[in-house]
Every structure is written in C-alpha cells, then in structure tokens.
Design a protein around this motif. Structure first.
Motif, PDB file in Angstrom:
ATOM      1  N   LYS A   1       0.739  -1.096  -0.074  1.00  0.00           N
ATOM      2  CA  LYS A   1       0.057   0.036  -0.039  1.00  0.00           C
ATOM      3  C   LYS A   1       1.012   1.297  -0.052  1.00  0.00           C
ATOM      4  N   GLN A   2       2.062   1.143   0.891  1.00  0.00           N
ATOM      5  CA  GLN A   2       2.696   2.616   1.034  1.00  0.00           C
ATOM      6  C   GLN A   2       3.463   2.711  -0.444  1.00  0.00           C
ATOM      7  N   TYR A   3       4.124   1.377  -0.862  1.00  0.00           N
ATOM      8  CA  TYR A   3       4.834   1.668  -2.149  1.00  0.00           C
ATOM      9  C   TYR A   3       3.829   2.423  -3.329  1.00  0.00           C
ATOM     10  N   LYS A   4       2.710   1.553  -3.321  1.00  0.00           N
ATOM     11  CA  LYS A   4       1.746   1.972  -4.435  1.00  0.00           C
ATOM     12  C   LYS A   4       1.683   3.567  -4.433  1.00  0.00           C
TER      13      LYS A   4
ATOM     14  N   LYS B   1       5.344  -4.629  -9.392  1.00  0.00           N
ATOM     15  CA  LYS B   1       4.512  -5.220 -10.797  1.00  0.00           C
ATOM     16  C   LYS B   1       2.903  -4.931  -9.910  1.00  0.00           C
ATOM     17  N   ASN B   2       2.538  -5.440  -8.828  1.00  0.00           N
ATOM     18  CA  ASN B   2       1.225  -5.272  -8.316  1.00  0.00           C
ATOM     19  C   ASN B   2       0.910  -3.755  -8.140  1.00  0.00           C
ATOM     20  N   ALA B   3       1.679  -2.920  -7.775  1.00  0.00           N
ATOM     21  CA  ALA B   3       1.380  -1.402  -7.845  1.00  0.00           C
ATOM     22  C   ALA B   3       1.150  -0.805  -9.311  1.00  0.00           C
ATOM     23  N   ILE B   4       1.969  -1.455 -10.186  1.00  0.00           N
ATOM     24  CA  ILE B   4       1.850  -1.026 -11.596  1.00  0.00           C
ATOM     25  C   ILE B   4       0.489  -1.607 -11.971  1.00  0.00           C
ATOM     26  N   ALA B   5      -0.055  -2.693 -11.764  1.00  0.00           N
ATOM     27  CA  ALA B   5      -1.298  -3.220 -12.372  1.00  0.00           C
ATOM     28  C   ALA B   5      -2.595  -2.626 -11.652  1.00  0.00           C
ATOM     29  N   GLN B   6      -2.205  -1.829 -10.229  1.00  0.00           N
ATOM     30  CA  GLN B   6      -3.270  -1.158  -9.690  1.00  0.00           C
ATOM     31  C   GLN B   6      -3.425   0.062 -10.378  1.00  0.00           C
ATOM     32  N   ILE B   7      -2.215   0.872 -10.684  1.00  0.00           N
ATOM     33  CA  ILE B   7      -2.110   2.289 -11.248  1.00  0.00           C
ATOM     34  C   ILE B   7      -2.549   2.205 -12.566  1.00  0.00           C
TER      35      ILE B   7
ATOM     36  N   SER C   1      13.038  -9.669   0.038  1.00  0.00           N
ATOM     37  CA  SER C   1      14.066 -10.102  -0.872  1.00  0.00           C
ATOM     38  C   SER C   1      13.942  -9.352  -2.127  1.00  0.00           C
ATOM     39  N   PRO C   2      14.737  -9.396  -2.984  1.00  0.00           N
ATOM     40  CA  PRO C   2      14.824  -8.641  -4.325  1.00  0.00           C
ATOM     41  C   PRO C   2      13.609  -8.959  -5.175  1.00  0.00           C
ATOM     42  N   GLU C   3      13.370 -10.442  -5.044  1.00  0.00           N
ATOM     43  CA  GLU C   3      12.233 -10.804  -6.054  1.00  0.00           C
ATOM     44  C   GLU C   3      10.781 -10.254  -5.489  1.00  0.00           C
ATOM     45  N   ASP C   4      10.820 -10.123  -4.217  1.00  0.00           N
ATOM     46  CA  ASP C   4       9.552  -9.426  -3.551  1.00  0.00           C
ATOM     47  C   ASP C   4       9.455  -8.353  -3.644  1.00  0.00           C
TER      48      ASP C   4
ATOM     49  N   TYR D   1       7.819  -8.376 -16.365  1.00  0.00           N
ATOM     50  CA  TYR D   1       7.937  -8.319 -14.817  1.00  0.00           C
ATOM     51  C   TYR D   1       7.777  -9.997 -14.221  1.00  0.00           C
ATOM     52  N   ASP D   2       7.502 -10.774 -14.887  1.00  0.00           N
ATOM     53  CA  ASP D   2       7.509 -12.226 -14.557  1.00  0.00           C
ATOM     54  C   ASP D   2       8.837 -12.710 -14.690  1.00  0.00           C
ATOM     55  N   PHE D   3       9.458 -12.171 -15.992  1.00  0.00           N
ATOM     56  CA  PHE D   3      10.901 -12.778 -16.078  1.00  0.00           C
ATOM     57  C   PHE D   3      11.932 -11.864 -15.169  1.00  0.00           C
ATOM     58  N   LEU D   4      11.799 -10.803 -14.937  1.00  0.00           N
ATOM     59  CA  LEU D   4      12.669 -10.160 -13.800  1.00  0.00           C
ATOM     60  C   LEU D   4      12.489 -10.664 -12.641  1.00  0.00           C
ATOM     61  N   ILE D   5      11.215 -11.068 -12.130  1.00  0.00           N
ATOM     62  CA  ILE D   5      10.944 -11.918 -10.819  1.00  0.00           C
ATOM     63  C   ILE D   5      11.792 -13.165 -10.768  1.00  0.00           C
ATOM     64  N   GLU D   6      11.861 -13.972 -11.924  1.00  0.00           N
ATOM     65  CA  GLU D   6      12.679 -15.175 -11.813  1.00  0.00           C
ATOM     66  C   GLU D   6      14.141 -14.944 -11.827  1.00  0.00           C
ATOM     67  N   VAL D   7      14.485 -13.620 -12.610  1.00  0.00           N
ATOM     68  CA  VAL D   7      15.912 -13.494 -12.201  1.00  0.00           C
ATOM     69  C   VAL D   7      16.190 -12.969 -11.154  1.00  0.00           C
ATOM     70  N   MET D   8      15.513 -12.255 -10.359  1.00  0.00           N
ATOM     71  CA  MET D   8      16.039 -11.754  -8.936  1.00  0.00           C
ATOM     72  C   MET D   8      15.900 -12.532  -7.839  1.00  0.00           C
ATOM     73  N   VAL D   9      15.151 -13.999  -8.306  1.00  0.00           N
ATOM     74  CA  VAL D   9      15.152 -14.994  -7.198  1.00  0.00           C
ATOM     75  C   VAL D   9      16.586 -15.577  -7.273  1.00  0.00           C
ATOM     76  N   HIS D  10      17.219 -15.810  -8.126  1.00  0.00           N
ATOM     77  CA  HIS D  10      18.633 -16.054  -8.504  1.00  0.00           C
ATOM     78  C   HIS D  10      19.344 -15.081  -7.982  1.00  0.00           C
TER      79      HIS D  10
END
Length: 332
Positions: free
Chosen positions: A6-9, A49-55, A40-43, A67-76
């Motif tokens: 909520k704050q980030y949005k 991503k969720n904030a963009i989806a709402q805005i 974590s970075p992926e979170d 964004y899905d690709f970036l999340i996978e990259v950030m996991v590793h």
C-alpha cells in the motif's frame, strides 16, 4: 506485506504524477523499511508489479511477462547475493581470527638475538603471508656456547604455526643437552612425529658454537645446506649434513659434523625461501649469495642479512615466493 504494498503504491503513484527529487527521496528512504522487514529482491519486484497493475490496469498486460521474467531473475540474484554476503561475513571473521593467531604466534615465537663479545649475530625472518612458516630459535650459555635452530615447516597458516610451537617447546625442554646437534634433532623428531599430522613435515638446521674453542658443530634434517666463509682462504664451503625431514619416522638417527671458526669467518644459515627463485631459474642463488657476502664481508652480521634480503627482493621483483629467513654468525 499488504501494508508495504500500500505504501509503495502511494509513493510510486505520486512519483508518476510529479516526478520530483522529493518523490525519489521518499522512495529511497522506503528501502529502509524493506531491509528491516527482510524483503527479498524478487518480492520487491513483485510489489512493484502489483502497484503498476493497480495504477495502470490497462497497460499491465503489455509488460506482465517482462515483470515475471524479472522476478525469476531476481530470485536467483537474491540467492547469489545472500550467499555472497555470507561469504564476505565469513571472510571478515576469518581475517579477525588470523590477526589474533598472528599476534599470538609473534608473541609465542619471539626470537631475541644474543649479544656476545666475540661473536656477531644477525637474523632476519619475513613471512610472505601473515603467519610465518619459518622459525629461528637461539640458545645461549653466557659466553661459552651459542646454539641456533633454523626451521622450515612444509605448510603454511595456522597448522604450521601450531607445529612451530611444538618445535619451540621441544627445544626449550632440552636444557643442557642442546650442545649435541644429533641428539637435538632426534628429540625434536620424536616430538613432531607423535604430535603432528602425517602430512606435516619440518626441516631444521641446528648448529652449536663452542665459543671458547671456536668449534661449530652442526646437523641437518632435510634442510638447506648452510655456508661457511673461511676468511683466511677467501673461500666458501657448503655445510652438507644428511638427515631425514623431522616427523617422517620415529626412530631416526642424525649425524653431525664439526668445523673450526677462525677470526672473520662467517656462517650463513638459510631457509629455501632464500635460495629458491621460482620465477628466475636462470639465477644461481648460491653464487649470488656468496658474491654478495664476499663483497660486503666487512659489514656487520645484521647488515649482511639486510643486504641479502634487499638483493633477493630486487631479483624477484619484490615478490618473494616463500618465507624468507637467514641467520649470519660472524666470528670477531
């Protein structure tokens, strides 16, 4: 997590409208909360991503796969980053422990050069790493006898330092028996063989000078041969003495030899860090050493040690390949 989203949005929405330095500053400060919450970075990417989806609900489909690709990259990335930070922390802890061990070694194995009226003694011992794999030990009986052990452990670091402590303990328990080089090596060999790992071996040159009679007795356990400069002949002789490395077999016998030391004679005892130039195979190290000593023979024993160190450093481009130790005994 919901409160963070909520704050980030709100922060992102304000930035998209105003695009000011103040908005950026607020966003940068928000990262402190993320760190405190151990996000974590992926979170973080997922929150964005969720904030963009709402805005921008109409645009999210265009970039969702990105964004899905970036999340996978950030996991590793996050896993690798955490592993890297863990290694850095372990390295820092190891450095602290090594510094403590180095200081303990310097205290335990501190060497004091004897001061005698008829014999000039010089010594230098410099490790290439924090902990020294060489050890020099002097024993002195007033103006009657002077003994010196020059030791080199096959190995480095803390194991070598512990081994050196055992060598020192063995030497200090010899009391009056230190005048017999053969017996000294046999005692130290038993100490090393019983108390040190099978992969750890030690070389030692042990010499004892009968000051009143000018007789130097010496024995070696697989060590670099010492050199004897006879002033009246202006000639160098190699002090060869055969003997197995310490710690290999329990019941080894060592023989010893004797030489007579006359006025201005010099004995040079070294470890292989002085004689082995691994990157300069074309240099005959022993010829270089004898030439240098002969040229500067009128200088003090300590000055000769220092000159030898500087010259070998120069030859090796100031990158010594092994621990450097040399003892010079000069008859006055």
């Amino acid at each position: 997590m919901k409160e963070l989203e909520k704050q980030y949005k709100k922060i992102l929405s304000d930035y998209m409208i105003d695009k000011t330095e103040k908005n950026l500053y607020i966003g940068q400060n928000f990262t402190r909360q993320l760190i405190q919450k151990n996000v974590s970075p992926e979170d973080v990417v997922s929150i964005h991503k969720n904030a963009i989806a709402q805005i921008f609900p109409d645009r999210i489909k265009e970039v969702q796969s990105a964004y899905d690709f970036l999340i996978e990259v950030m996991v590793h990335y996050g896993m690798a980053h955490r592993e890297h930070q863990s290694l850095l922390q372990k390295q820092a802890e190891f450095e602290i422990e090594m510094n403590i061990a180095t200081n303990i070694q310097k205290t335990l194995l501190k060497t004091v050069i004897p001061q005698l009226s008829s014999v000039d003694i010089g010594m230098i011992s410099i490790p290439i790493r924090k902990m020294n794999g060489d050890y020099v030990h002097f024993l002195q009986d007033q103006e009657d006898y002077l003994s010196v052990a020059v030791t080199d452990v096959v190995g480095k670091g803390v194991p070598a330092a512990l081994c050196m402590s055992m060598v020192k303990f063995g030497l200090e328990t010899l009391e009056y028996a230190y005048k017999d080089p053969s017996y000294v090596l046999e005692v130290i060999n038993r100490v090393i063989e019983k108390g040190v790992d099978d992969s750890m071996f030690v070389s030692m040159f042990y010499g004892c000078l009968d000051i009143q009679n000018n007789i130097f007795s010496y024995a070696s356990a697989g060590h670099e041969p010492a050199l004897h400069y006879r002033a009246n002949e202006n000639t160098f002789y190699s002090l060869e003495a055969k003997g197995l490395l310490l710690g290999v077999l329990p019941e080894i016998k060592y023989s010893y030899n004797k030489i007579s030391l006359k006025e201005q004679d010099i004995v040079i005892i070294m470890t292989d860090g002085v004689t082995e130039f691994r990157a300069h195979d074309d240099v005959n190290s022993r010829e270089m050493i004898t030439s240098l000593i002969a040229e500067h023979k009128h200088q003090s024993a300590q000055q000769l040690c220092n000159l030898l160190h500087k010259e070998i450093e120069r030859i090796q481009d100031f990158k010594l390949s092994d621990d450097f130790s040399v003892v010079i005994i000069k008859k006055k």
